[in-house]
Motif scaffolding. Structure first.
Motif, PDB file in Angstrom:
ATOM      1  N   SER A  60       0.864  -1.184   0.000  1.00 51.28           N
ATOM      2  CA  SER A  60       0.000   0.000   0.000  1.00 51.28           C
ATOM      3  C   SER A  60       0.892   1.221   0.000  1.00 51.28           C
ATOM      4  O   SER A  60       2.072   1.140  -0.325  1.00 51.28           O
ATOM      5  CB  SER A  60      -0.924   0.007   1.225  1.00 51.28           C
ATOM      6  N   GLY A  61       0.347   2.348   0.405  1.00 51.27           N
ATOM      7  CA  GLY A  61       1.122   3.571   0.501  1.00 51.27           C
ATOM      8  C   GLY A  61       0.309   4.752   0.038  1.00 51.27           C
ATOM      9  O   GLY A  61      -0.920   4.691  -0.053  1.00 51.27           O
ATOM     10  N   PHE A  62       0.991   5.844  -0.307  1.00 46.52           N
ATOM     11  CA  PHE A  62       0.284   7.045  -0.739  1.00 46.52           C
ATOM     12  C   PHE A  62       0.053   6.966  -2.246  1.00 46.52           C
ATOM     13  O   PHE A  62       0.545   7.777  -3.033  1.00 46.52           O
ATOM     14  CB  PHE A  62       1.067   8.289  -0.365  1.00 46.52           C
ATOM     15  N   GLY A  63      -0.704   5.961  -2.653  1.00 47.79           N
ATOM     16  CA  GLY A  63      -0.995   5.741  -4.059  1.00 47.79           C
ATOM     17  C   GLY A  63      -1.790   4.460  -4.206  1.00 47.79           C
ATOM     18  O   GLY A  63      -1.967   3.711  -3.244  1.00 47.79           O
ATOM     19  N   GLU A  64      -2.269   4.179  -5.407  1.00 48.49           N
ATOM     20  CA  GLU A  64      -2.973   2.936  -5.712  1.00 48.49           C
ATOM     21  C   GLU A  64      -1.955   1.944  -6.269  1.00 48.49           C
ATOM     22  O   GLU A  64      -1.352   2.175  -7.325  1.00 48.49           O
ATOM     23  CB  GLU A  64      -4.086   3.188  -6.733  1.00 48.49           C
ATOM     24  N   PHE A  65      -1.732   0.840  -5.557  1.00 52.82           N
ATOM     25  CA  PHE A  65      -0.651  -0.060  -5.943  1.00 52.82           C
ATOM     26  C   PHE A  65      -0.855  -0.679  -7.324  1.00 52.82           C
ATOM     27  O   PHE A  65       0.102  -1.069  -7.999  1.00 52.82           O
ATOM     28  CB  PHE A  65      -0.456  -1.159  -4.889  1.00 52.82           C
ATOM     29  N   ALA A  66      -2.107  -0.747  -7.797  1.00 50.23           N
ATOM     30  CA  ALA A  66      -2.377  -1.351  -9.104  1.00 50.23           C
ATOM     31  C   ALA A  66      -1.979  -0.443 -10.262  1.00 50.23           C
ATOM     32  O   ALA A  66      -2.052  -0.863 -11.426  1.00 50.23           O
ATOM     33  CB  ALA A  66      -3.849  -1.733  -9.219  1.00 50.23           C
ATOM     34  N   THR A  67      -1.528   0.791 -10.003  1.00 51.26           N
ATOM     35  CA  THR A  67      -0.958   1.616 -11.066  1.00 51.26           C
ATOM     36  C   THR A  67       0.418   1.100 -11.479  1.00 51.26           C
ATOM     37  O   THR A  67       0.958   1.530 -12.501  1.00 51.26           O
ATOM     38  CB  THR A  67      -0.838   3.086 -10.627  1.00 51.26           C
ATOM     39  N   ASP A  68       0.967   0.215 -10.688  1.00 49.03           N
ATOM     40  CA  ASP A  68       2.223  -0.471 -11.002  1.00 49.03           C
ATOM     41  C   ASP A  68       1.899  -1.651 -11.924  1.00 49.03           C
ATOM     42  O   ASP A  68       1.200  -2.583 -11.533  1.00 49.03           O
ATOM     43  CB  ASP A  68       2.863  -0.946  -9.699  1.00 49.03           C
ATOM     44  N   LYS A  69       2.405  -1.631 -13.153  1.00 45.40           N
ATOM     45  CA  LYS A  69       2.079  -2.683 -14.114  1.00 45.40           C
ATOM     46  C   LYS A  69       2.612  -4.051 -13.703  1.00 45.40           C
ATOM     47  O   LYS A  69       2.162  -5.083 -14.216  1.00 45.40           O
ATOM     48  CB  LYS A  69       2.594  -2.303 -15.499  1.00 45.40           C
ATOM     49  N   SER A  70       3.554  -4.080 -12.776  1.00 47.53           N
ATOM     50  CA  SER A  70       4.102  -5.358 -12.315  1.00 47.53           C
ATOM     51  C   SER A  70       3.548  -5.749 -10.942  1.00 47.53           C
ATOM     52  O   SER A  70       4.196  -6.476 -10.189  1.00 47.53           O
ATOM     53  CB  SER A  70       5.628  -5.304 -12.277  1.00 47.53           C
ATOM     54  N   TRP A  71       2.358  -5.294 -10.619  1.00 52.99           N
ATOM     55  CA  TRP A  71       1.788  -5.574  -9.303  1.00 52.99           C
ATOM     56  C   TRP A  71       1.606  -7.068  -9.060  1.00 52.99           C
ATOM     57  O   TRP A  71       1.755  -7.546  -7.923  1.00 52.99           O
ATOM     58  CB  TRP A  71       0.480  -4.822  -9.089  1.00 52.99           C
ATOM     59  N   LYS A  72       1.300  -7.835 -10.100  1.00 50.57           N
ATOM     60  CA  LYS A  72       1.118  -9.276  -9.913  1.00 50.57           C
ATOM     61  C   LYS A  72       2.424  -9.940  -9.495  1.00 50.57           C
ATOM     62  O   LYS A  72       2.441 -10.827  -8.629  1.00 50.57           O
ATOM     63  CB  LYS A  72       0.568  -9.918 -11.187  1.00 50.57           C
ATOM     64  N   TYR A  73       3.525  -9.527 -10.114  1.00 44.98           N
ATOM     65  CA  TYR A  73       4.831 -10.072  -9.743  1.00 44.98           C
ATOM     66  C   TYR A  73       5.111  -9.822  -8.274  1.00 44.98           C
ATOM     67  O   TYR A  73       5.539 -10.727  -7.538  1.00 44.98           O
ATOM     68  CB  TYR A  73       5.931  -9.441 -10.602  1.00 44.98           C
ATOM     69  N   LYS A  74       4.871  -8.610  -7.829  1.00 43.71           N
ATOM     70  CA  LYS A  74       5.197  -8.252  -6.447  1.00 43.71           C
ATOM     71  C   LYS A  74       4.319  -9.005  -5.450  1.00 43.71           C
ATOM     72  O   LYS A  74       4.789  -9.469  -4.408  1.00 43.71           O
ATOM     73  CB  LYS A  74       5.076  -6.735  -6.257  1.00 43.71           C
ATOM     74  N   ILE A  75       3.046  -9.137  -5.755  1.00 43.06           N
ATOM     75  CA  ILE A  75       2.159  -9.865  -4.851  1.00 43.06           C
ATOM     76  C   ILE A  75       2.540 -11.343  -4.789  1.00 43.06           C
ATOM     77  O   ILE A  75       2.606 -11.951  -3.708  1.00 43.06           O
ATOM     78  CB  ILE A  75       0.696  -9.687  -5.276  1.00 43.06           C
ATOM     79  N   GLU A  76       2.803 -11.918  -5.936  1.00 42.92           N
ATOM     80  CA  GLU A  76       3.169 -13.345  -5.961  1.00 42.92           C
ATOM     81  C   GLU A  76       4.483 -13.585  -5.230  1.00 42.92           C
ATOM     82  O   GLU A  76       4.623 -14.565  -4.488  1.00 42.92           O
ATOM     83  CB  GLU A  76       3.266 -13.814  -7.415  1.00 42.92           C
ATOM     84  N   LYS A  77       5.448 -12.687  -5.408  1.00 40.90           N
ATOM     85  CA  LYS A  77       6.717 -12.809  -4.710  1.00 40.90           C
ATOM     86  C   LYS A  77       6.515 -12.665  -3.209  1.00 40.90           C
ATOM     87  O   LYS A  77       7.052 -13.446  -2.408  1.00 40.90           O
ATOM     88  CB  LYS A  77       7.687 -11.741  -5.218  1.00 40.90           C
ATOM     89  N   GLY A  78       5.736 -11.681  -2.804  1.00 43.87           N
ATOM     90  CA  GLY A  78       5.482 -11.495  -1.381  1.00 43.87           C
ATOM     91  C   GLY A  78       4.775 -12.680  -0.756  1.00 43.87           C
ATOM     92  O   GLY A  78       5.100 -13.110   0.355  1.00 43.87           O
ATOM     93  N   ALA A  79       3.814 -13.257  -1.487  1.00 44.15           N
ATOM     94  CA  ALA A  79       3.055 -14.392  -0.964  1.00 44.15           C
ATOM     95  C   ALA A  79       3.922 -15.629  -0.792  1.00 44.15           C
ATOM     96  O   ALA A  79       3.617 -16.501   0.032  1.00 44.15           O
ATOM     97  CB  ALA A  79       1.880 -14.696  -1.891  1.00 44.15           C
ATOM     98  N   SER A  80       5.019 -15.704  -1.548  1.00 44.90           N
ATOM     99  CA  SER A  80       5.917 -16.857  -1.435  1.00 44.90           C
ATOM    100  C   SER A  80       6.833 -16.761  -0.219  1.00 44.90           C
ATOM    101  O   SER A  80       7.459 -17.750   0.171  1.00 44.90           O
ATOM    102  CB  SER A  80       6.760 -17.000  -2.708  1.00 44.90           C
ATOM    103  N   LEU A  81       6.916 -15.567   0.388  1.00 48.49           N
ATOM    104  CA  LEU A  81       7.872 -15.339   1.466  1.00 48.49           C
ATOM    105  C   LEU A  81       7.244 -15.045   2.817  1.00 48.49           C
ATOM    106  O   LEU A  81       7.892 -15.251   3.851  1.00 48.49           O
ATOM    107  CB  LEU A  81       8.804 -14.175   1.093  1.00 48.49           C
ATOM    108  N   PHE A  82       5.997 -14.558   2.827  1.00 49.44           N
ATOM    109  CA  PHE A  82       5.395 -14.132   4.083  1.00 49.44           C
ATOM    110  C   PHE A  82       4.131 -14.910   4.387  1.00 49.44           C
ATOM    111  O   PHE A  82       3.447 -15.396   3.483  1.00 49.44           O
ATOM    112  CB  PHE A  82       5.088 -12.630   4.032  1.00 49.44           C
ATOM    113  N   LYS A  83       3.826 -14.985   5.667  1.00 50.32           N
ATOM    114  CA  LYS A  83       2.647 -15.716   6.124  1.00 50.32           C
ATOM    115  C   LYS A  83       1.368 -15.087   5.588  1.00 50.32           C
ATOM    116  O   LYS A  83       0.413 -15.780   5.225  1.00 50.32           O
ATOM    117  CB  LYS A  83       2.627 -15.742   7.655  1.00 50.32           C
ATOM    118  N   LYS A  84       1.328 -13.753   5.566  1.00 47.13           N
ATOM    119  CA  LYS A  84       0.153 -13.032   5.076  1.00 47.13           C
ATOM    120  C   LYS A  84       0.582 -11.899   4.154  1.00 47.13           C
ATOM    121  O   LYS A  84       1.640 -11.297   4.344  1.00 47.13           O
ATOM    122  CB  LYS A  84      -0.656 -12.426   6.238  1.00 47.13           C
ATOM    123  N   VAL A  85      -0.262 -11.602   3.172  1.00 51.15           N
ATOM    124  CA  VAL A  85      -0.096 -10.423   2.335  1.00 51.15           C
ATOM    125  C   VAL A  85      -1.398  -9.635   2.383  1.00 51.15           C
ATOM    126  O   VAL A  85      -2.469 -10.165   2.074  1.00 51.15           O
ATOM    127  CB  VAL A  85       0.247 -10.784   0.876  1.00 51.15           C
TER     128      VAL A  85
END
Length: 309
Positions: A60-85
């Motif tokens: 999250s942050g001071f913006g809409e994270f889906a404006t990042d065209k690689s948002w799927k990559y980041k979510i998938e990477k985060g989900a592989s490393l952390f208990k919760k996203v």
């Protein structure tokens, strides 16, 4: 260890397709940018190595994270490393296949939706012309219907003059559908928006410098406070520093010292911040919560609900 939190928040974009009237975007001076995948990966690697107690990633942050065209990559990477996203979103940039992707990878989806009709939705969020309230409502209902056991769909509503004639109906419509429904009066943004008065009986600290989530901005800098939208309380830069160097920096030591010793007013940002209002004053700003009582909720973070007191 600089904080007992189990949460790291990474701002992956400072861009937004909305122009909400409660947001101080007109006073935002940080760079409009998207965090590169390389920097994101580096921050995750440092988190795993230096902060093994961190279990939860919030994008999250001071913006809409889906404006990042690689948002799927980041979510998938985060989900592989952390208990919760966790994600915080206005939901407008996703199609239904995107929503299915989210349901495969994230644990919590927090949605900002401050109206119950097209007219009020447009007046408050000021979205692009092609974004419609009925479409957004359909997406929220889709997520609620398709979520897996343990996943949570959370709805946030800010009560202001433009929508308070709908607040009661909004609560009645969503309270038994979403996993958590919250209605607040608007908070301040340090010097960006002034909705609340600072009360006479302020507490020495808001708790964030010692107990709050780790806050990483889109350029890799680390900020102590999520309300500090222009990054004036930056304590280090993860492009060149380790977490240990950031948390033991002179800036962090100064902020923590002032909050611990009751001298937070020495910091210009903290002097005017409504988050140091007393318990009663803060509780008055919560109009409805479907899960927590007001006195309990105002002492918790807004994503992982960790105690700040």
């Amino acid at each position: 260890m600089f904080t007992a939190t189990h949460e790291i928040r990474i701002e992956t974009s400072t861009l937004c397709n909305y122009h909400c009237i409660v947001c101080p975007r007109d006073r935002f001076v940080r760079k409009r940018e998207v965090m590169s995948n390389e920097l994101f990966d580096s921050i995750l690697e440092k988190t795993i190595a230096d902060l093994p107690h961190i279990e939860h990633l919030t994008i999250s942050g001071f913006g809409e994270f889906a404006t990042d065209k690689s948002w799927k990559y980041k979510i998938e990477k985060g989900a592989s490393l952390f208990k919760k996203v966790h994600i915080i979103t206005n939901l407008s940039l996703f199609d239904f296949q995107d929503l299915e992707f989210l349901l495969r990878h994230v644990s919590d989806i927090r949605i900002s939706l401050y109206g119950l009709s097209e007219e009020v939705y447009r007046k408050i969020h000021r979205p692009p012309h092609d974004k419609q309230y009925d479409e957004l409502k359909e997406k929220v209902l889709f997520l609620i219907d398709k979520k897996k056991p343990g996943q949570k769909i959370l709805l946030n509503y800010i009560d202001i003059p433009e929508n308070n004639h709908q607040t009661g109906k909004w609560i009645n419509f969503w309270k038994d559908k979403a996993d958590l429904v919250e209605v607040w009066r608007p908070h301040n943004w340090i010097d960006g928006k002034a909705y609340r008065l600072t009360c006479a009986h302020r507490v020495p600290t808001c708790g964030r410098p010692h107990k709050g989530p780790v806050q990483v901005q889109a350029d890799g800098t680390v900020n102590v406070c999520c309300f500090d939208y222009n990054g004036e309380l930056v304590i280090g830069d993860l492009k060149t520093m380790s977490f240990s160097e950031v948390f033991n920096s002179a800036g962090m030591e100064k902020i923590q010292k002032y909050h611990k010793e009751g001298k937070a007013d020495e910091l210009p940002q903290c002097r005017v911040c409504d988050q140091r209002n007393c318990q009663d004053c803060k509780s008055e700003q919560m109009l409805f919560n479907s899960k927590f009582d007001r006195e309990q909720r105002v002492n918790l973070t807004s994503t992982e609900y960790e105690n700040l007191s």
